[in-house]
Design a protein around this motif. Structure first.
Motif, short mmCIF file in Angstrom:
data_model
loop_
_atom_site.label_atom_id
_atom_site.label_comp_id
_atom_site.label_asym_id
_atom_site.label_seq_id
_atom_site.Cartn_x
_atom_site.Cartn_y
_atom_site.Cartn_z
N CYS A 1 9.33 26.13 8.77
CA CYS A 1 8.37 27.37 8.49
C CYS A 1 7.15 26.47 8.36
O CYS A 1 6.87 25.37 7.69
N PRO B 1 4.81 33.00 8.76
CA PRO B 1 4.48 34.33 8.06
C PRO B 1 3.16 34.70 8.03
O PRO B 1 2.36 33.87 7.88
N ALA C 1 11.14 32.33 4.01
CA ALA C 1 11.16 31.67 5.39
C ALA C 1 11.35 30.20 5.24
O ALA C 1 12.23 29.73 6.11
N ARG D 1 7.16 35.45 0.66
CA ARG D 1 7.71 35.55 2.17
C ARG D 1 7.78 34.01 2.63
O ARG D 1 8.64 33.77 3.27
N PRO E 1 12.69 37.39 5.89
CA PRO E 1 13.37 36.70 7.16
C PRO E 1 14.69 37.19 7.29
O PRO E 1 15.51 37.10 6.07
N SER F 1 14.08 43.78 9.07
CA SER F 1 13.64 43.69 7.99
C SER F 1 13.45 44.87 7.04
O SER F 1 13.85 44.88 5.88
N PHE G 1 8.25 38.56 8.21
CA PHE G 1 9.34 38.08 7.73
C PHE G 1 9.39 38.46 6.17
O PHE G 1 9.23 37.78 5.20
N ASN G 2 9.77 39.61 6.09
CA ASN G 2 9.56 40.70 5.00
C ASN G 2 10.97 41.46 4.74
O ASN G 2 10.76 42.77 4.73
N ILE H 1 8.48 29.14 12.37
CA ILE H 1 8.55 30.37 11.80
C ILE H 1 6.86 30.56 11.08
O ILE H 1 6.59 29.60 10.15
N HIS I 1 15.60 36.96 13.36
CA HIS I 1 14.59 36.06 13.53
C HIS I 1 14.99 34.71 14.10
O HIS I 1 14.32 34.30 15.10
#
Length: 222
Positions: A81, A47, A69, A65, A18, A188, A15-16, A45, A22
């Motif tokens: 998250c 990370p 998220a 991150r 998000p 991403s 998630f770099n 989600i 995703h």
């Protein structure tokens, strides 16, 4: 996957940052399971821990991150998250993440039969055959005890891969292939590249994520 089950969908990754795909993957997975009369209680989600930097040199810190998220999930009424994985002392294998989130979900919903199901793309599925990357026992537990929803994108053939992999074929009834009817190649990596070139990422990521990236000057050339 048996009808009547109650599951929590889990999407792991960097998630770099998000991005929309995703969130879209979780929506596709939920639709696919609902068609099988499987109850989806929620989506998570998760990370990855900062230790994963040894594999991904472009990975920014977990703090940023996680924040992105959380912002990405704000407009969803069912996706959240999870901070469990990122807050561990070190990197945690996917199976352990699924087990920990399953225990949390059973406590949250007061139902010991709730299970976590991993949502992934065909690229992660195919990584099961990379020597030394996964423990065979972990693959068997992930697929056999939790199940997979694989999001099929253009150019991938997860059915063929499953047929050629002994463990996946053994548990093939626990794998749901979900089809994305609209081609979407957002990644991403592409988002980071646009930012580094000074170009807009609006409509590729949630607005709150875009604003966070801009405010904190993430992914800018050093």
């Amino acid at each position: 996957m048996s009808k009547g089950r109650s599951v929590v969908l889990v999407l792991t990754g960097c998630f770099n940052p998000p991005q929309m795909m995703h969130l879209r993957c979780l929506e596709i997975a939920r639709d696919a399971l609902r068609q099988q009369n499987i109850t989806v209680l929620g989506g998570l989600i998760s990370p990855v821990h900062d230790d994963y930097r040894r594999h991904k040199k472009t990975l920014i810190g977990y703090k940023d991150r996680r924040a992105m998220a959380e912002l990405a999930c704000q407009d969803s009424d069912w996706v959240q998250c999870s901070t469990w994985e990122g807050n561990q002392p070190t990197w945690t294998p996917t199976l352990q993440v699924l087990e920990a989130l399953q225990n949390q979900s059973r406590e949250l919903y007061g139902d010991p039969s709730v299970s976590t199901t991993l949502v992934c793309g065909a690229d992660l599925l195919e990584s099961f055959s990379v020597p030394g990357l996964w423990e065979e026992e972990d693959i068997e537990n992930i697929v056999g005890n939790h199940g997979l929803v694989v999001i099929r994108r253009a150019g991938s053939d997860p059915d063929k891969f499953i047929f050629g992999h002994d463990t996946l074929y053994k548990y093939r009834t626990n794998i749901k292939i979900a089809y994305e009817p609209i081609n979407n190649d957002v990644s991403s990596t592409a988002v980071r590249r646009l930012v580094s070139r000074g170009l807009s990422i609006r409509y590729l990521v949630p607005d709150r994520v875009m604003e966070y990236v801009e405010r904190n000057r993430l992914y800018k050339p050093t």
